[in-house]
Design an enzyme around this catalytic site. Structure first.
Site, short mmCIF file in Angstrom:
data_model
loop_
_atom_site.label_atom_id
_atom_site.label_comp_id
_atom_site.label_asym_id
_atom_site.label_seq_id
_atom_site.Cartn_x
_atom_site.Cartn_y
_atom_site.Cartn_z
N ASN A 13 0.88 -1.16 0.00
CA ASN A 13 0.00 0.00 0.00
C ASN A 13 0.92 1.21 0.00
OD1 ASN A 13 -1.73 2.09 0.49
ND2 ASN A 13 -2.36 1.42 2.53
N LYS A 15 0.15 4.21 -0.18
CA LYS A 15 -0.46 5.41 0.44
C LYS A 15 -0.24 6.62 -0.47
CE LYS A 15 -0.03 3.09 4.82
NZ LYS A 15 0.10 3.15 6.29
N HIS A 98 -9.44 1.40 4.93
CA HIS A 98 -8.15 1.53 5.62
C HIS A 98 -8.33 2.45 6.84
CE1 HIS A 98 -4.00 2.48 6.52
NE2 HIS A 98 -3.68 1.38 5.86
N GLU A 100 -6.58 4.74 7.96
CA GLU A 100 -6.30 6.15 7.71
C GLU A 100 -7.52 6.83 7.08
OE1 GLU A 100 -2.66 5.45 5.58
OE2 GLU A 100 -1.73 4.81 7.46
N GLU A 170 -5.28 -5.01 10.40
CA GLU A 170 -4.23 -4.01 10.62
C GLU A 170 -4.45 -3.31 11.95
OE1 GLU A 170 -2.30 -2.78 6.61
OE2 GLU A 170 -3.90 -1.38 7.09
N GLY A 176 2.83 2.04 10.79
CA GLY A 176 3.79 3.12 10.65
C GLY A 176 4.52 3.45 11.95
N SER A 216 3.61 -2.43 10.13
CA SER A 216 5.06 -2.54 10.30
C SER A 216 5.61 -3.90 9.90
CB SER A 216 5.47 -2.19 11.75
OG SER A 216 5.10 -0.86 12.05
N GLY A 237 2.93 -1.23 4.17
CA GLY A 237 3.04 0.20 3.88
C GLY A 237 4.48 0.59 3.61
N GLY A 238 5.14 1.12 4.63
CA GLY A 238 6.49 1.67 4.49
C GLY A 238 7.46 0.77 3.73
P1 13P Z 1 3.19 0.13 7.60
O1 13P Z 1 3.66 -1.15 6.97
O2 13P Z 1 3.92 1.34 7.14
O3 13P Z 1 3.07 0.01 9.08
O4 13P Z 1 1.67 0.36 7.05
C1 13P Z 1 0.77 -0.66 7.13
C2 13P Z 1 -0.44 -0.24 6.38
O5 13P Z 1 -1.16 0.65 6.78
C3 13P Z 1 -0.73 -0.95 5.12
O6 13P Z 1 -2.00 -0.65 4.67
#
Ligand code: 13P
Length: 254
Positions: A13, A15, A98, A100, A170, A176, A216, A237-238
């Site tokens: 993802n 983002k 999600h 967020e 999640e 994050g 993470s 994500g990251g």
């Molecule tokens: P991180 O892997 O950066 O923690 O993000 C997870 C996420 O929100 C994937 O949708």
């Protein structure tokens, strides 16, 4: 059905990251580094970069997905993109709900359900995100929160609908933050989710659904997380913004 028969889905993802040029560069690097795999590989990019991303991965096993979609086909919804529009682009996967989007853009369990249904009507697999925040975990109400999110997100779902969907667990406190849920904590909730699916549908159906962990996930912890019985993939994500890290995570899915 046991774990080995379920579809493994490793998804990035991105983002709100990467402009057009950066999208081409990173996907080109990922293409070069990605190991051979039986897992389904999915990368969800900002909507404006979907076309560029799709053109960059032609001829590979990488699927390009969206990060959100609106449930109406068209209309006065400034700034929104419909599932119908995604479909017309050839998009086959979209993240919905999600945390967020729930936190910053007013997403509710009800709108998550509407978006997921719109995806399914357009032959798009929704990646339906659920997860508790830190205070909910500390107050021992994780299961209550997850059960409500799942039941509401899946309102009016048929067995085919859930089989064509992916659930992503999640925990918000792990997103994050560099603070991953332990493999056992993640497994416990993913197993709990599968039990809820058994209650709503039946055991055979529940056993067929891909459930991902996200929060993470990285090249170091992916192998242990992905080895758990009820964790069938990752939503990353990251670490998905780094070609080496993403490729290493994919290699842990074997
Ligand atoms: P991180 O892997 O950066 O923690 O993000 C997870 C996420 O929100 C994937 O949708």
């Amino acid at each position: 059905m046991n774990k080995s028969l379920r579809k493994v889905v490793i998804a990035g993802n991105w983002k709100m990251n990467k402009n057009v040029e950066e999208t081409k560069l990173l996907l080109t690097e990922i293409k070069e580094k990605l190991p051979k795999t039986d897992a389904t590989i999915l990368i969800c990019v900002p909507a404006i970069n979907i076309e560029t991303a799709m053109n960059t991965v032609i001829g590979t096993n990488i699927n390009i997905g969206a990060q959100n979609c609106h449930w109406e086909k068209s209309g006065a919804f400034t700034g929104e993109i419909s599932a119908d529009m995604l479909k017309s682009f050839g998009v086959e996967y979209a993240i919905v709900g999600h945390s967020e989007r729930r936190q910053y853009f007013g997403e509710t369990d009800e709108t998550v359900n509407k978006r997921a249904i719109a995806c399914l009507h357009n032959n798009i697999h929704p990646v339906i995100c659920v997860g508790e925040n830190l205070s909910e975990r500390e107050n021992n109400i994780t299961e209550t929160v997850i059960k409500t999110q799942i039941e509401k997100a899946l309102t009016d779902f048929t067995k085919d609908d859930i089989i064509n969907s992916i659930i992503a667990y999640e925990p918000i406190w792990a997103i994050g933050t560099g603070k991953t849920a332990s493999a056992q904590q993640a497994e416990d909730v993913c197993k709990f989710i599968r039990n809820i699916l058994t209650e709503i549908f039946d055991n055979e159906t529940a056993q067929a659904v891909t459930i991902q962990y996200g929060g993470s996930m990285n090249a170091k912890n992916a192998r242990e997380l992905l080895s758990m019985e009820n964790i069938d993939g990752g939503l990353i994500g990251g670490a998905s913004l780094n070609a080496d890290d993403f490729a290493n995570i994919v290699s842990c899915a074997e």
